[in-house]
Design an enzyme around this catalytic site. Structure first.
Site, PDB file in Angstrom:
ATOM      1  N   HIS A 272       9.407  66.092  45.642  1.00 33.64           N
ATOM      2  CA  HIS A 272       9.447  67.270  46.495  1.00 33.64           C
ATOM      3  C   HIS A 272       8.223  68.117  46.155  1.00 33.64           C
ATOM      4  CE1 HIS A 272      10.861  69.173  42.857  1.00 33.64           C
ATOM      5  NE2 HIS A 272      11.937  68.400  42.826  1.00 33.64           N
ATOM      6  N   GLU A 273       8.130  69.282  46.787  1.00 33.57           N
ATOM      7  CA  GLU A 273       6.951  70.125  46.639  1.00 33.57           C
ATOM      8  C   GLU A 273       6.728  70.519  45.162  1.00 33.57           C
ATOM      9  OE1 GLU A 273       4.747  70.452  49.000  1.00 33.57           O
ATOM     10  OE2 GLU A 273       3.518  71.743  47.740  1.00 33.57           O
ATOM     11  N   GLY A 274       7.810  70.605  44.390  1.00 34.34           N
ATOM     12  CA  GLY A 274       7.669  70.929  42.961  1.00 34.34           C
ATOM     13  C   GLY A 274       6.819  69.872  42.254  1.00 34.34           C
ATOM     14  N   HIS A 275       7.151  68.588  42.487  1.00 37.46           N
ATOM     15  CA  HIS A 275       6.353  67.512  41.876  1.00 37.46           C
ATOM     16  C   HIS A 275       4.910  67.559  42.379  1.00 37.46           C
ATOM     17  CE1 HIS A 275      10.475  65.553  41.931  1.00 37.46           C
ATOM     18  NE2 HIS A 275      10.159  65.455  40.651  1.00 37.46           N
TER      19      HIS A 275
END
Ligand code: PAF
Length: 281
Positions: free
Chosen positions: A34-37
């Site tokens: 997701h955007e975190g990764h």
């Protein structure tokens, strides 16, 4: 971008990049990106020209009653997203590739990991540190990037790198949140709409602690009470732990000083979520 399954492939690709004079940075993940990764990939690209990402759901860090079997896996979409974001190489090994050889050694923390995630998930940090040590040895990066959402994990990995003299700089990047405040997590996809509404009490509670700290409240117990009140008002949430700790020791603090953090884990439906806020003065 190349996707490779073996340790030998990674070593060859990294040796090639080094021979070209590139700095190697590394983003370890369990996939379901997701955007975190992807924000970790951005940070990796800022410090190193050759970005290696591992995608490996590490069985060693899941307890017998945890969600290893249902952990989301989608290598095709993950590799597309990793490539679009500028990853140079994805290492996606099988369990056999990582653990097929004899298992005699594990890396176990003797401090920092006893409480909180360590207490709720016995053996979890040993699984994390063992696989991260292996991945560091396979990739041999100059920089490795971890997310602040797993604050206790990040502190343990930094301690491991320091104490085992691993020649890697471990960076910790801020948590990425959805517009409603929920920290991005691969497990959020298990939340139905009602669970998701309930889960929002977690960031709300931690933000309230941060606001209280900012307005001058310093007592650890008092700060914890602020969050507990918010969580207690949400019937859809079961609290696992909530604490104001010193993030250098992960011990509860009497007074929230410069290194304090509010950390929490909750269960919503069948899903376990963790989050934290740094309490900087
Ligand atoms: O944070 C994670 O996704 C995992 O714990 C890690 C660091 C990739 C090790 O399996």
């Amino acid at each position: 971008m190349n996707v490779v399954p073996t340790i030998a492939d990674v070593r060859a690709a990294v040796a090639g990049a080094r021979a070209r004079g590139e700095t190697i940075s590394f983003v370890p993940t369990m996939g379901a990106l997701h955007e975190g990764h992807l924000s970790l990939v951005d940070a990796a690209r800022r410090v190193g020209g050759y970005v290696v990402m591992s995608i490996f759901v590490n069985p060693l860090q899941f307890g017998p009653n945890e969600d290893l079997a249902r952990y989301p896996r989608d290598l095709e979409s993950d590799t597309r997203r990793a490539s679009e974001r500028g990853t140079s190489l994805v290492f996606a090994p099988s369990v056999d590739e990582i653990y097929r050889r004899e298992r005699t050694i594990e890396v176990r923390a003797i401090r920092l990991g006893e409480e909180w995630e360590g207490a709720s998930r016995p053996g979890h940090f040993t699984g994390v540190l063992t696989v991260v040590a292996k991945l560091f040895n396979i990739v041999q990066p100059d920089f490795a990037v971890f997310g602040q959402k797993d604050l206790q994990q990040a502190a343990l990995v930094q301690a491991m790198a320091r104490e085992l003299d691993l020649p890697v700089e471990v960076m910790v990047e801020p948590t990425v949140r959805d517009s409603d405040g929920l920290a991005l997590s691969s497990r959020n996809q298990f939340l139905g709409p009602a669970d998701r509404m309930a889960a929002l009490a977690l960031p709300r509670a931690l933000m309230k602690v941060r606001a209280a700290h900012k307005s001058g409240v310093r007592g650890g117990a008092e700060l914890e009470r602020v969050a507990e009140e918010v969580l207690a008002a949400e019937p859809g949430i079961d609290l696992d732990y909530l604490a104001v700790v010193d993030r250098r020791t992960f011990k509860r603090v009497k007074t929230g000083g410069a290194h304090a953090a509010a950390i929490a884990a909750v269960r919503v439906g069948g899903t376990r979520l963790i989050d934290n806020e740094l309490l900087e003065s």
